[in-house]
Design a protein around this motif. Structure first.
Motif, PDB file in Angstrom:
ATOM      1  N   ARG A  50      91.732 -26.174   5.053  1.00 42.97           N
ATOM      2  CA  ARG A  50      92.671 -25.457   5.919  1.00 42.97           C
ATOM      3  C   ARG A  50      93.153 -24.173   5.248  1.00 42.97           C
ATOM      4  O   ARG A  50      93.204 -23.106   5.870  1.00 42.97           O
ATOM      5  CB  ARG A  50      93.851 -26.362   6.273  1.00 42.97           C
ATOM      6  CG  ARG A  50      94.842 -25.734   7.258  1.00 42.97           C
ATOM      7  CD  ARG A  50      95.892 -26.729   7.701  1.00 42.97           C
ATOM      8  NE  ARG A  50      95.298 -27.823   8.462  1.00 42.97           N
ATOM      9  CZ  ARG A  50      95.054 -27.773   9.767  1.00 42.97           C
ATOM     10  NH1 ARG A  50      95.359 -26.672  10.459  1.00 42.97           N
ATOM     11  NH2 ARG A  50      94.518 -28.794  10.392  1.00 42.97           N
ATOM     12  N   GLN A  51      93.496 -24.271   3.975  1.00 39.41           N
ATOM     13  CA  GLN A  51      93.940 -23.091   3.242  1.00 39.41           C
ATOM     14  C   GLN A  51      92.790 -22.094   3.059  1.00 39.41           C
ATOM     15  O   GLN A  51      92.987 -20.876   3.111  1.00 39.41           O
ATOM     16  CB  GLN A  51      94.497 -23.504   1.878  1.00 39.41           C
ATOM     17  CG  GLN A  51      95.758 -24.339   1.968  1.00 39.41           C
ATOM     18  CD  GLN A  51      96.205 -24.861   0.617  1.00 39.41           C
ATOM     19  OE1 GLN A  51      95.571 -24.593  -0.410  1.00 39.41           O
ATOM     20  NE2 GLN A  51      97.283 -25.626   0.601  1.00 39.41           N
ATOM     21  N   ARG A  52      91.596 -22.622   2.868  1.00 34.53           N
ATOM     22  CA  ARG A  52      90.422 -21.764   2.694  1.00 34.53           C
ATOM     23  C   ARG A  52      90.150 -20.947   3.955  1.00 34.53           C
ATOM     24  O   ARG A  52      89.816 -19.761   3.880  1.00 34.53           O
ATOM     25  CB  ARG A  52      89.211 -22.641   2.349  1.00 34.53           C
ATOM     26  CG  ARG A  52      87.961 -21.882   1.933  1.00 34.53           C
ATOM     27  CD  ARG A  52      86.835 -22.880   1.669  1.00 34.53           C
ATOM     28  NE  ARG A  52      85.632 -22.257   1.196  1.00 34.53           N
ATOM     29  CZ  ARG A  52      85.300 -22.126  -0.084  1.00 34.53           C
ATOM     30  NH1 ARG A  52      86.114 -22.592  -1.031  1.00 34.53           N
ATOM     31  NH2 ARG A  52      84.162 -21.554  -0.440  1.00 34.53           N
ATOM     32  N   VAL A  53      90.310 -21.579   5.124  1.00 42.03           N
ATOM     33  CA  VAL A  53      90.095 -20.867   6.388  1.00 42.03           C
ATOM     34  C   VAL A  53      91.014 -19.658   6.483  1.00 42.03           C
ATOM     35  O   VAL A  53      90.604 -18.568   6.910  1.00 42.03           O
ATOM     36  CB  VAL A  53      90.290 -21.812   7.586  1.00 42.03           C
ATOM     37  CG1 VAL A  53      90.456 -21.033   8.880  1.00 42.03           C
ATOM     38  CG2 VAL A  53      89.098 -22.760   7.718  1.00 42.03           C
ATOM     39  N   ALA A  54      92.275 -19.812   6.071  1.00 41.09           N
ATOM     40  CA  ALA A  54      93.214 -18.691   6.136  1.00 41.09           C
ATOM     41  C   ALA A  54      92.743 -17.528   5.265  1.00 41.09           C
ATOM     42  O   ALA A  54      92.817 -16.364   5.667  1.00 41.09           O
ATOM     43  CB  ALA A  54      94.606 -19.152   5.713  1.00 41.09           C
ATOM     44  N   VAL A  55      92.250 -17.832   4.064  1.00 39.42           N
ATOM     45  CA  VAL A  55      91.732 -16.772   3.195  1.00 39.42           C
ATOM     46  C   VAL A  55      90.538 -16.080   3.846  1.00 39.42           C
ATOM     47  O   VAL A  55      90.448 -14.846   3.869  1.00 39.42           O
ATOM     48  CB  VAL A  55      91.332 -17.341   1.818  1.00 39.42           C
ATOM     49  CG1 VAL A  55      90.621 -16.273   0.978  1.00 39.42           C
ATOM     50  CG2 VAL A  55      92.555 -17.870   1.078  1.00 39.42           C
ATOM     51  N   LEU A  56      89.631 -16.862   4.398  1.00 39.70           N
ATOM     52  CA  LEU A  56      88.447 -16.273   5.026  1.00 39.70           C
ATOM     53  C   LEU A  56      88.813 -15.437   6.244  1.00 39.70           C
ATOM     54  O   LEU A  56      88.215 -14.377   6.484  1.00 39.70           O
ATOM     55  CB  LEU A  56      87.457 -17.372   5.409  1.00 39.70           C
ATOM     56  CG  LEU A  56      86.860 -18.150   4.227  1.00 39.70           C
ATOM     57  CD1 LEU A  56      85.962 -19.277   4.742  1.00 39.70           C
ATOM     58  CD2 LEU A  56      86.095 -17.230   3.287  1.00 39.70           C
ATOM     59  N   GLU A  57      89.795 -15.892   7.020  1.00 42.18           N
ATOM     60  CA  GLU A  57      90.228 -15.114   8.192  1.00 42.18           C
ATOM     61  C   GLU A  57      90.702 -13.726   7.779  1.00 42.18           C
ATOM     62  O   GLU A  57      90.290 -12.712   8.356  1.00 42.18           O
ATOM     63  CB  GLU A  57      91.370 -15.836   8.912  1.00 42.18           C
ATOM     64  CG  GLU A  57      90.941 -17.050   9.707  1.00 42.18           C
ATOM     65  CD  GLU A  57      92.123 -17.799  10.276  1.00 42.18           C
ATOM     66  OE1 GLU A  57      91.937 -18.442  11.326  1.00 42.18           O
ATOM     67  OE2 GLU A  57      93.237 -17.754   9.696  1.00 42.18           O
ATOM     68  N   TRP A  58      91.562 -13.681   6.768  1.00 41.54           N
ATOM     69  CA  TRP A  58      92.120 -12.392   6.368  1.00 41.54           C
ATOM     70  C   TRP A  58      91.118 -11.540   5.604  1.00 41.54           C
ATOM     71  O   TRP A  58      91.161 -10.302   5.677  1.00 41.54           O
ATOM     72  CB  TRP A  58      93.413 -12.607   5.581  1.00 41.54           C
ATOM     73  CG  TRP A  58      94.513 -13.018   6.519  1.00 41.54           C
ATOM     74  CD1 TRP A  58      94.980 -14.275   6.741  1.00 41.54           C
ATOM     75  CD2 TRP A  58      95.216 -12.159   7.424  1.00 41.54           C
ATOM     76  NE1 TRP A  58      95.941 -14.251   7.728  1.00 41.54           N
ATOM     77  CE2 TRP A  58      96.116 -12.968   8.165  1.00 41.54           C
ATOM     78  CE3 TRP A  58      95.197 -10.796   7.687  1.00 41.54           C
ATOM     79  CZ2 TRP A  58      96.972 -12.456   9.135  1.00 41.54           C
ATOM     80  CZ3 TRP A  58      96.049 -10.276   8.653  1.00 41.54           C
ATOM     81  CH2 TRP A  58      96.916 -11.090   9.354  1.00 41.54           C
ATOM     82  N   LEU A  59      90.193 -12.164   4.919  1.00 43.87           N
ATOM     83  CA  LEU A  59      89.123 -11.397   4.297  1.00 43.87           C
ATOM     84  C   LEU A  59      88.262 -10.739   5.363  1.00 43.87           C
ATOM     85  O   LEU A  59      87.933  -9.554   5.275  1.00 43.87           O
ATOM     86  CB  LEU A  59      88.267 -12.303   3.403  1.00 43.87           C
ATOM     87  CG  LEU A  59      87.060 -11.642   2.733  1.00 43.87           C
ATOM     88  CD1 LEU A  59      87.483 -10.512   1.806  1.00 43.87           C
ATOM     89  CD2 LEU A  59      86.239 -12.685   1.968  1.00 43.87           C
ATOM     90  N   MET A  60      87.909 -11.486   6.408  1.00 44.10           N
ATOM     91  CA  MET A  60      87.101 -10.917   7.487  1.00 44.10           C
ATOM     92  C   MET A  60      87.880  -9.873   8.274  1.00 44.10           C
ATOM     93  O   MET A  60      87.310  -8.886   8.761  1.00 44.10           O
ATOM     94  CB  MET A  60      86.603 -12.027   8.415  1.00 44.10           C
ATOM     95  CG  MET A  60      85.696 -13.045   7.738  1.00 44.10           C
ATOM     96  SD  MET A  60      84.305 -12.285   6.850  1.00 44.10           S
ATOM     97  CE  MET A  60      84.286 -13.268   5.360  1.00 44.10           C
ATOM     98  N   TRP A  61      89.189 -10.084   8.416  1.00 43.08           N
ATOM     99  CA  TRP A  61      90.040  -9.084   9.080  1.00 43.08           C
ATOM    100  C   TRP A  61      89.961  -7.752   8.338  1.00 43.08           C
ATOM    101  O   TRP A  61      89.808  -6.694   8.941  1.00 43.08           O
ATOM    102  CB  TRP A  61      91.485  -9.590   9.111  1.00 43.08           C
ATOM    103  CG  TRP A  61      92.486  -8.640   9.692  1.00 43.08           C
ATOM    104  CD1 TRP A  61      92.756  -8.441  11.018  1.00 43.08           C
ATOM    105  CD2 TRP A  61      93.351  -7.751   8.968  1.00 43.08           C
ATOM    106  NE1 TRP A  61      93.747  -7.489  11.153  1.00 43.08           N
ATOM    107  CE2 TRP A  61      94.122  -7.050   9.916  1.00 43.08           C
ATOM    108  CE3 TRP A  61      93.557  -7.501   7.618  1.00 43.08           C
ATOM    109  CZ2 TRP A  61      95.083  -6.109   9.564  1.00 43.08           C
ATOM    110  CZ3 TRP A  61      94.515  -6.548   7.249  1.00 43.08           C
ATOM    111  CH2 TRP A  61      95.262  -5.873   8.212  1.00 43.08           C
ATOM    112  N   GLN A  62      90.031  -7.832   7.011  1.00 43.04           N
ATOM    113  CA  GLN A  62      89.913  -6.598   6.241  1.00 43.04           C
ATOM    114  C   GLN A  62      88.532  -5.981   6.402  1.00 43.04           C
ATOM    115  O   GLN A  62      88.413  -4.794   6.668  1.00 43.04           O
ATOM    116  CB  GLN A  62      90.191  -6.882   4.756  1.00 43.04           C
ATOM    117  CG  GLN A  62      90.215  -5.627   3.887  1.00 43.04           C
ATOM    118  CD  GLN A  62      88.840  -5.123   3.510  1.00 43.04           C
ATOM    119  OE1 GLN A  62      88.037  -5.835   2.929  1.00 43.04           O
ATOM    120  NE2 GLN A  62      88.547  -3.869   3.848  1.00 43.04           N
TER     121      GLN A  62
END
Length: 206
Positions: A91-103
């Motif tokens: 769950r925490q990993r998904v949040a990191v990936l979301e914001w990485l892809m957002w950037q």
């Protein structure tokens, strides 16, 4: 020791900051993109898209050397190599990936267009500059809302913060006053005060 091929740009700084924060030994090979060095065959062999940054890790996943291009892929590779700044919890990993892809998909390409249109003739730039400036400010607003409820973009400090910081570093060139985005300003100041981040920005990439 990892070889970092980069120049003094937001995408280059993402990787120098990450390497410093992760405590990985590396050496820098400046790739002068103003002189076309990114098109040289030796660089193209490790970065087929002829863009910086790229890395070569002599100690790859199977013990053999590996080259990695694209800044997002490099951040993921380094995080997985070190086990740092990318949570194991899914769950925490998904949040990191979301914001990485957002950037990667927005908070980089859009401010980059602002940089481009600021450099062309006034008569040719008005429409493009207005369009991309508005979108850049919208993205800063998205980031500000997120940071209004979180210390870092994905909760804990992660590679997503390093990715976004590389571009927020150029906020003045984006014609963005961080006073308009107080949560971004707080986050930015906290990150820039970290010793590892400071070392990452001090690395000579040109």
């Amino acid at each position: 020791m990892i070889d970092l091929y980069a120049w003094d740009t937001p995408n280059g700084r993402k990787i120098s900051v990450a390497l410093e924060e992760m405590g990985l030994p590396y050496r820098v090979h400046p790739v002068d993109i103003t002189a076309g060095a990114q098109h040289e065959p030796a660089f193209l062999a490790i970065s087929p898209n002829n863009r910086i940054p790229a890395i070569v890790d002599p100690d790859g996943p199977d013990g053999a050397a590996i080259s990695v291009f694209e800044s997002g892929a490099i951040l993921l590779y380094l995080a997985e190599k070190t086990g740092r700044f990318l949570p194991a919890d899914r769950r925490q990993r998904v949040a990191v990936l979301e914001w990485l892809m957002w950037q990667m998909g927005g908070f980089g390409p859009m401010p980059g267009q602002v940089h481009h249109f600021l450099g062309v003739a006034e008569a040719d730039r008005a429409y493009g500059l207005e369009r991309y400036t508005q979108e850049t400010r919208r993205l800063y607003g998205v980031l500000d809302r997120r940071l209004g409820g979180a210390e870092y973009v994905a909760g804990a400090l992660s590679i997503a913060d390093f990715a976004i910081l590389g571009w927020a570093w150029r906020h003045e060139r984006h014609r963005v006053d961080l006073a308009d985005f107080p949560h971004v300003r707080r986050w930015y100041a906290a990150l820039m005060a970290r010793p590892g981040v400071a070392r990452g920005f001090a690395v000579p990439l040109r």
